[in-house]
Each structure stands twice: as structure tokens, then as C-alpha cells.
Design a protein around this motif. Structure first.
Motif, short mmCIF file in Angstrom:
data_model
loop_
_atom_site.label_atom_id
_atom_site.label_comp_id
_atom_site.label_asym_id
_atom_site.label_seq_id
_atom_site.Cartn_x
_atom_site.Cartn_y
_atom_site.Cartn_z
N THR A 13 0.81 -1.23 0.00
CA THR A 13 0.00 0.00 0.00
C THR A 13 0.84 1.28 0.00
N LEU A 14 2.14 1.16 0.27
CA LEU A 14 3.06 2.28 0.44
C LEU A 14 2.72 3.14 1.67
N GLU A 15 1.91 2.58 2.56
CA GLU A 15 1.65 3.25 3.83
C GLU A 15 2.92 3.18 4.67
N VAL A 16 3.22 4.28 5.37
CA VAL A 16 4.46 4.34 6.15
C VAL A 16 4.14 4.70 7.60
N GLU A 17 4.69 3.89 8.50
CA GLU A 17 4.67 4.23 9.92
C GLU A 17 6.08 4.71 10.23
N TYR A 18 6.20 5.75 11.04
CA TYR A 18 7.54 6.27 11.32
C TYR A 18 7.62 6.84 12.72
N ASP A 19 8.84 6.96 13.20
CA ASP A 19 9.13 7.54 14.51
C ASP A 19 9.25 9.05 14.34
N PRO A 20 8.25 9.82 14.79
CA PRO A 20 8.30 11.27 14.58
C PRO A 20 9.39 11.97 15.41
N SER A 21 9.95 11.26 16.38
CA SER A 21 10.99 11.89 17.20
C SER A 21 12.35 11.87 16.52
N PHE A 22 12.51 11.03 15.49
CA PHE A 22 13.80 10.94 14.79
C PHE A 22 13.82 11.90 13.61
N LYS A 23 14.94 12.60 13.47
CA LYS A 23 15.13 13.50 12.33
C LYS A 23 16.53 13.28 11.74
N PHE A 24 16.61 13.48 10.44
CA PHE A 24 17.91 13.32 9.77
C PHE A 24 18.13 14.45 8.78
N LYS A 25 19.40 14.87 8.73
CA LYS A 25 19.82 15.86 7.74
C LYS A 25 21.27 15.55 7.39
N CYS A 26 21.53 15.32 6.12
CA CYS A 26 22.91 15.12 5.69
C CYS A 26 23.57 16.50 5.72
N MET A 120 8.89 -3.32 4.61
CA MET A 120 10.27 -2.87 4.52
C MET A 120 10.52 -2.05 5.78
N GLU A 121 11.35 -2.59 6.66
CA GLU A 121 11.69 -1.87 7.88
C GLU A 121 12.91 -1.01 7.61
N VAL A 122 12.88 0.20 8.12
CA VAL A 122 13.98 1.14 7.92
C VAL A 122 14.57 1.45 9.29
N TYR A 123 15.87 1.23 9.40
CA TYR A 123 16.61 1.51 10.63
C TYR A 123 17.66 2.56 10.32
N VAL A 124 18.11 3.24 11.35
CA VAL A 124 19.25 4.13 11.20
C VAL A 124 20.41 3.47 11.94
N LYS A 125 21.55 3.46 11.30
CA LYS A 125 22.77 2.95 11.92
C LYS A 125 23.28 4.07 12.82
N VAL A 126 23.29 3.84 14.11
CA VAL A 126 23.63 4.89 15.07
C VAL A 126 25.15 4.99 15.18
N ASP A 127 25.73 5.91 14.42
CA ASP A 127 27.17 6.17 14.45
C ASP A 127 27.40 7.51 15.12
N SER A 128 28.26 7.52 16.11
CA SER A 128 28.51 8.75 16.87
C SER A 128 29.15 9.84 16.00
N PHE A 129 29.83 9.45 14.91
CA PHE A 129 30.51 10.46 14.10
C PHE A 129 29.58 11.19 13.12
N PRO A 131 26.92 13.69 12.22
CA PRO A 131 26.19 14.82 12.82
C PRO A 131 24.76 14.96 12.32
N GLY A 132 24.37 14.21 11.29
CA GLY A 132 23.03 14.32 10.73
C GLY A 132 21.98 13.53 11.48
#
Length: 166
Positions: A13-26, A120-129, A131-132
């Protein structure tokens, strides 16, 4: 590898559930991932870079190999000896010289996509280096974000789900 769930895409369906507390910026001109990570190259990545006029000997590190279990996945991208950065990272501007044809691993970073059936589960690889990750000026990983940045990848997986269900 520490990873954190940020979204789930329902491929049917392309419906997406997401964590609204997480943000990313390259963060522009950061280039830390280009120095800190070992980047695996798929055959498709090598072909794309060769189409730009580079010889594989210029950018493939044939001494570094990636495996999943006993399955060979590919070689790593070369690093420069003077600063241990990717050979395609411009040392002055800290911008990728092949950005539009960069390897899939570079394009996905810091995200990890895991297919589970029609999800399709999407994770973020938590790398301390990086800044995004959780950047205050970043954006949440919504359906709009995912389709804008990774729509072709999502569509490839979606086609596989449709074909597998036939």
C-alpha cells in the motif's frame, strides 16, 4: 552495529509508519562517512563508475572484501593513503566527485533497509561520528522522505513482493 527503527513501509500500500521523534539531515561538506566507513561495492556500482571513465583499478580495493556468512558480497572502495578518505571525496570541498553515481551503500547511509515479507523496515545505523542523526534541522523519515530519497529502491522491493505473491 547499533541500529534504531525509524520507519516501516507497507510495500503493498506504500503506507508508512515512522518515529516522529527521529530526524535526519545530511550535513553538507561533512564527509565524515567518507572517511570513517569501509564502503562495499556491488558489481552495479563498479559498472556505474566505469561508465564515468574511471578504471576499476583506480577505485576498487581488491584487498578488502565483504562477506555475509560464507557468501562473497564484493570489494571495498579505495581509501587515500594521506587522509584515509574515499578516493572520490574531494579533499578541498569535501564533496563527492561522483555523487550522482555513488555506490548504493553511500546512498543508503546511515539507513538500513530490511525486507520482511511485504514490509520494509527502515533503521538508522547509530554512528557517533554522523552529525546528521537526530539533527535539530533535520526532517522525519516520513513516506514523503523515503519516496523522494529512495523511491527507486522501494519500488524494486515492491515489484519483488508483487511477483512473489503471483
Amino acid at each position: 552495529m547499533e541500529k534504531r527503527w525509524v520507519a516501516t513501509i507497507h510495500l503493498d500500500t506504500l503506507e508508512v509508519e515512522y518515529d516522529p521523534s527521529f530526524k535526519f539531515k545530511c550535513v553538507e561538506n561533512c564527509g565524515r562517512c567518507c572517511r570513517e566507513l569501509e564502503i562495499p561495492l556491488r558489481d552495479e556500482d563498479v559498472v556505474a563508475m566505469e561508465e564515468l571513465g574511471y578504471s576499476a583499478w583506480e577505485f576498487v580495493d581488491y584487498e578488502k572484501m565483504f562477506y555475509r556468512g560464507d557468501r562473497f558480497l564484493g570489494y571495498a572502495i579505495k581509501k587515500r593513503p594521506f587522509d584515509d578518505a574515499c578516493v572520490f571525496l574531494d579533499p578541498e570541498t569535501r564533496r563527492c566527485r561522483i555523487y550522482e553515481r555513488r555506490p548504493l551503500a553511500c546512498r543508503l547511509y546511515p539507513f538500513v533497509f530490511v525486507k520482511r515479507g511485504n514490509l520494509m523496515e527502515v533503521y538508522v545505523k547509530v554512528d557517533s561520528f554522523c552529525p546528521g542523526i537526530d539533527h535539530p534541522g533535520g526532517e522525519p523519515v516520513t513516506g514523503e522522505f523515503l519516496l523522494r530519497e529512495y523511491g527507486d529502491i522501494v519500488e524494486d522491493y515492491r515489484r519483488k513482493v508483487v511477483n512473489d505473491s503471483k
